[in-house]
Design a protein around this motif. Structure first.
Motif, PDB file in Angstrom:
ATOM      1  N   THR A   1       9.426  -2.558  -2.388  1.00 24.71           N
ATOM      2  CA  THR A   1       9.984  -3.428  -0.754  1.00 24.71           C
ATOM      3  C   THR A   1      11.285  -4.097  -0.422  1.00 24.71           C
ATOM      4  O   THR A   1      11.772  -4.274  -1.140  1.00 24.71           O
ATOM      5  CB  THR A   1       8.815  -4.401  -0.425  1.00 24.71           C
ATOM      6  N   TYR A   2      11.223  -3.522   0.829  1.00 25.98           N
ATOM      7  CA  TYR A   2      12.646  -3.833   1.421  1.00 25.98           C
ATOM      8  C   TYR A   2      12.562  -4.170   2.815  1.00 25.98           C
ATOM      9  O   TYR A   2      11.396  -3.797   3.102  1.00 25.98           O
ATOM     10  CB  TYR A   2      13.840  -2.997   1.293  1.00 25.98           C
ATOM     11  N   GLU A   3      13.193  -5.176   2.988  1.00 32.15           N
ATOM     12  CA  GLU A   3      13.514  -5.759   4.965  1.00 32.15           C
ATOM     13  C   GLU A   3      14.442  -4.892   5.216  1.00 32.15           C
ATOM     14  O   GLU A   3      16.068  -5.779   4.706  1.00 32.15           O
ATOM     15  CB  GLU A   3      13.553  -6.701   4.895  1.00 32.15           C
TER      16      GLU A   3
ATOM     17  N   GLY B   1       7.981 -13.710  -2.486  1.00 29.63           N
ATOM     18  CA  GLY B   1       7.374 -12.948  -1.367  1.00 29.63           C
ATOM     19  C   GLY B   1       7.149 -13.743   0.208  1.00 29.63           C
ATOM     20  O   GLY B   1       7.190 -12.807   1.331  1.00 29.63           O
TER      21      GLY B   1
END
Length: 139
Positions: free
Chosen positions: A60-62, A71
């Motif tokens: 997961t990345y942003e 998270g």
């Protein structure tokens, strides 16, 4: 009533209903074409794309930055309240434009003016309620 006059009364209704449902048939056909277009696009994408899952791809990345820490993040609710109030008043202001065109039509002046003031009264009561609850104070 004689049979011929009863048939004459029913026939225009059938014609009007037929024309009415013909317009819905066009809308239904366009809806089916739209759904098929999306289904074909997703199906083609699924068939043509390479599927090579790796740990980096499943991470997961942003914004391209690797996640660090937990998270869960605390969010200020007041920002959502301001956004919600903006959406309410923006959507309500959209109703002013059709009202203005109806207000300009002959024979609708007084009735539409009263209706719009009732509408604006509801908006004012909502704004007053938000003010009394302290939603509009920035802290």
């Amino acid at each position: 009533m004689p049979q011929s006059s009863q048939a004459a009364l029913r026939e225009p209704t059938v014609v009007v209903a037929s024309e009415y449902f013909d317009s819905y048939a066009v809308v239904g056909l366009l809806a089916v074409i739209g759904v098929l277009f999306v289904a074909v696009a997703f199906g083609a994408g699924r068939l043509l794309r390479p599927v090579v899952p790796t740990t980096e791809k499943l991470l997961t990345y942003e914004c391209g930055v690797d996640p660090v820490g937990e998270g869960w993040a605390h969010t200020q609710v007041r920002y959502y309240v301001y956004a919600f109030l903006y959406v309410i008043f923006a959507v309500d202001s959209i109703f002013l434009f059709p009202w203005a065109t109806v207000f300009a039509a002959p024979g609708y002046g007084a009735a539409t003016l009263v209706e719009m003031f009732i509408f604006l009264g509801f908006l004012a009561v909502g704004l007053l309620y938000a003010y009394k609850k302290g939603v509009l104070t920035w802290t």
